[in-house]
Design a protein around this motif. Structure first.
Motif, mmCIF file in Angstrom:
data_model
loop_
_atom_site.group_PDB
_atom_site.id
_atom_site.type_symbol
_atom_site.label_atom_id
_atom_site.label_comp_id
_atom_site.label_asym_id
_atom_site.label_seq_id
_atom_site.Cartn_x
_atom_site.Cartn_y
_atom_site.Cartn_z
ATOM 1 N N ALA A 167 0.860 -1.142 0.020
ATOM 2 C CA ALA A 167 0.051 -0.023 0.081
ATOM 3 C C ALA A 167 0.797 1.656 -0.003
ATOM 4 N N LEU A 168 2.169 1.038 0.477
ATOM 5 C CA LEU A 168 2.930 2.424 0.539
ATOM 6 C C LEU A 168 3.195 3.018 -1.095
ATOM 7 N N PRO A 169 3.385 4.286 -1.266
ATOM 8 C CA PRO A 169 3.366 4.758 -2.436
ATOM 9 C C PRO A 169 5.039 4.499 -3.035
ATOM 10 N N ALA A 170 4.989 4.300 -4.111
ATOM 11 C CA ALA A 170 6.481 3.938 -4.797
ATOM 12 C C ALA A 170 7.335 5.395 -4.598
ATOM 13 N N PRO A 171 8.545 5.347 -4.296
ATOM 14 C CA PRO A 171 9.361 6.508 -4.058
ATOM 15 C C PRO A 171 9.698 6.996 -5.329
ATOM 16 N N GLU A 172 9.753 8.431 -5.538
ATOM 17 C CA GLU A 172 10.087 9.088 -6.569
ATOM 18 C C GLU A 172 11.132 8.654 -7.374
#
Length: 285
Positions: A167-172
């Motif tokens: 569920a964590l957003p992918a790092p930029e």
């Protein structure tokens, strides 16, 4: 436990430095710890613990690496090792704190594994019904003493980490190491080479960053320069040697890279206010 002076960000060891973490993991309700501290947890960090904070009701705010973020109901906050964090919970906040010692979960929380990468950065996700049910089941397993308890707890914890990581957003930018990444790697190098009296530039080279950048990261995390932080860790190790071994003061100084025992004694006194012999004698009385 505090390894730095009270003017700087302390390292907290939840169960004491002299003994290892007492279980494969720990789970407790937020109210059990926060209510005893007026719902406020001072800014600190854990060198070797990964924590999940699951907010069911209530909220407040959290300080994470110097930034203030609101806490909301139905939220999970993932805090990796070395992340500087502190909480101000709204009174009556309900939820759970899951603490995972990295040593027990090194296969999933360290290295370049698929879970280690997303979980190496702090983040927050929604507290879904599935996660809430999972944590309640894990808490029940933790409180019981049934057969195969440890492998069951490990399996359930890893399953939970998978749900959070998904569920964590992918790092930029996954190529650029974060400050907690650098700090954790620096601490690993420091533990391995504490007696070698290596320079900050040598540590920076091993981390593939500049000494200036390393200093910036260390100062942001601890309030100390990199060189000063290295010295503090050496004195902390010297304290352990004085407390738990029968080595002479001179031998301990040599092990910490001090060729001159008198100089070692002066540095130790500058940090602690006592000579090494005085420190050892006080502990034995």
């Amino acid at each position: 436990m505090r390894t730095l002076s009270d003017r700087h960000i302390p390292n907290f060891d939840l169960y004491g430095e002299a003994s290892p973490f007492p279980d494969v993991l720990h789970v407790e309700r937020i109210v059990d710890r926060a209510a005893a501290h007026d719902w406020s947890i001072a800014v600190h960090r854990h060198p070797n613990l990964h924590q999940l904070f699951l907010i069911e009701t209530g909220g407040g705010h959290v300080q994470l690496d110097g930034d203030r973020h609101a806490l909301h109901p139905r939220q999970v906050v993932s805090v990796p090792p070395m992340t500087v964090h502190g909480f101000q919970f709204d009174q009556g906040t309900r939820g759970w704190v899951l603490t995972l010692p990295v040593a027990e979960f090194a296969d999933v929380l360290t290295g370049d594994g698929p879970l280690a990468t997303p979980l190496s950065r702090w983040g927050h996700v929604d507290l879904t019904e599935a996660i809430q049910t999972h944590v309640a089941r894990l808490a029940g397993e933790h409180a019981a003493q049934d057969a195969f308890r440890i492998p069951a707890l490990r399996a359930q914890a890893i399953d939970l980490l998978c749900q959070v990581a998904r569920a964590l957003p992918a790092p930029e930018d996954t190529a650029a190491p974060t400050r907690p990444d650098i700090m954790a790697r620096f601490d690993d190098l420091l533990r391995a080479g504490l007696r070698d009296r290596r320079t900050v530039a040598e540590y920076a080279a091993d981390l593939a960053i500049t000494p200036t950048h390393l200093n910036r990261v260390i100062r942001a995390a601890t309030g100390l320069s990199a060189a000063r932080y290295v010295e503090v860790q050496m004195i902390q190790e010297a304290r352990r040697q004085l407390a738990y071994t029968r080595l002479s003061v001179a031998e301990i100084g040599y092990r910490m890279g001090f060729e001159d025992p008198a100089y070692f004694s002066r540095v130790f006194r500058r940090h602690t206010g006592e000579r090494p012999t005085e420190y050892r004698q006080r502990l034995r009385h």
